[in-house]
Design an enzyme around this catalytic site. Sequence first.
Site, mmCIF file in Angstrom:
data_model
loop_
_atom_site.group_PDB
_atom_site.id
_atom_site.type_symbol
_atom_site.label_atom_id
_atom_site.label_comp_id
_atom_site.label_asym_id
_atom_site.label_seq_id
_atom_site.Cartn_x
_atom_site.Cartn_y
_atom_site.Cartn_z
ATOM 1 C CE LYS A 141 -49.432 -22.518 2.904
ATOM 2 N NZ LYS A 141 -48.400 -23.390 3.430
HETATM 3 C C1 LIG Z 1 -48.042 -26.885 -1.075
HETATM 4 C C2 LIG Z 1 -49.395 -26.856 -0.177
HETATM 5 N N1 LIG Z 1 -50.667 -27.392 -0.591
HETATM 6 C C3 LIG Z 1 -51.583 -27.400 0.490
HETATM 7 C C4 LIG Z 1 -51.556 -26.844 1.464
HETATM 8 C C5 LIG Z 1 -52.930 -27.045 2.469
HETATM 9 O O1 LIG Z 1 -53.155 -25.613 2.699
HETATM 10 P P1 LIG Z 1 -53.949 -25.618 4.293
HETATM 11 O O2 LIG Z 1 -53.083 -25.573 5.362
HETATM 12 O O3 LIG Z 1 -54.450 -23.969 4.067
HETATM 13 O O4 LIG Z 1 -55.191 -26.748 4.151
HETATM 14 C C6 LIG Z 1 -50.317 -26.502 2.082
HETATM 15 C C7 LIG Z 1 -50.198 -25.833 3.352
HETATM 16 O O5 LIG Z 1 -49.042 -25.727 4.109
HETATM 17 C C8 LIG Z 1 -49.455 -26.361 1.066
HETATM 18 O O6 LIG Z 1 -48.320 -25.937 1.526
#
Ligand SMILES: Cc1ncc(COP(=O)(O)O)c(C=O)c1O
Length: 391
Positions: free
Chosen positions: A178
């Site tokens: 991110k």
């Molecule tokens: C659009 C989107 N939503 C939710 C998530 C979930 O995030 P996390 O990996 O921190 O759980 C991601 C992670 O890649 C994402 O790209």
Amino acid sequence: MYRIGQEEIDAVARAIRSKDFFKINGSGREVFRFEEEWKALTGSAHALLMSSGFGALVSALVALGVGPGDEVLVPAYTYIATALAVTAAGAVPVIVETDETLTISVEDAKRHISQHTKAIIPVHIQGFPCDMDAVTALAKTYGLAVVEDACQADGGVYKGRYLGTIGDVGAYSFNYYKVITSGEGGLLVTDDRALFERALIFHDASAVAFFGDQLDNVTQPVFGGTEFRISDITGAILREQLKKLLALIGDLRKNHDALRDMLDGRLTVLPSHDPQGGCPTTLALSFGTAEACRAFTARCAEKGLALTVPIDTGKHVYANWTQIMEKRGALHPAMDPFRMPANAGLQTDYRPDMCPRTLDTLSRTAYAAIDPDWDEQALATAARILNGSLE
Ligand SMILES: Cc1ncc(COP(=O)(O)O)c(C=O)c1O
């Protein structure tokens, strides 16, 4: 991950040297300070740092009371975590086409609204801002809650407002990929005190009930939840990352716009709901056909510039969401939203070809990743390769 270094190393050392980095009673109170600093930057009334963006999405849905018997509108192009957050809450995702910007099509969302629809999740995928004016208007008309998935858009904006702060609840991710990162991490934001309290109770059921004075000002009834708590080591890293966020977004913007302006007029940039805003990590090019897109990316690759065609990005494309397509929403059948009596008759007719427009746009689009640290020479090289790869 863009910019990380000595400042974060020092912050981790500071947290560890305190020998007291449990979030609740840690002497550095790094998690709470990060939450305050994020709120001060973005204007959200409440913020809750936790272990993942997925955790923030599930907590958001639970806080809103979404559960068995409910449908939640999700776009066909998003990471699978968005859809699995819905099943984790006991509801079912209804998969909606994307528009020409590759964000949720409000027109198609409207077509899917039923008496069971409880919420919509606009996803600012790749930092592309959703049409939040239209999403908000639709939600108001039909009484839907809006959960903004800003997991790929930390620090991005839509018409001057931070992405994630426009809906009822917003979710960010700080995993390694991110804009800012602590390796893993997520944040929930909302302006609604009751939603915040419910998310607080859910995301950290055991500690909220046991440690410190967290429940003192909570008026919502406590309920059994889960455990998405995070330590002050993560909070310390993110406080340093947050200090870098605005400059980082500024440099991404500068290089994104410069590269766009250097493009040959025959190249088409994907439209945007806010061309000056968003979270400009990607310059997206649009082609007339999938074949033309493939040929272009192959020529760029020969010249040393790797582009991404989003149809190739695995679990970001709904057709590859095996758990959803094959309706295995939980380990235990009785807890599986696809088998729950409350969900019988809801819209769960998933097919890999159900969103042809999204598949088509994804096949005709190529992403150039923007580097915030490009100098003029690097920019010129990227532009030369892109322009030189036209037929
Ligand atoms: C659009 C989107 N939503 C939710 C998530 C979930 O995030 P996390 O990996 O921190 O759980 C991601 C992670 O890649 C994402 O790209």
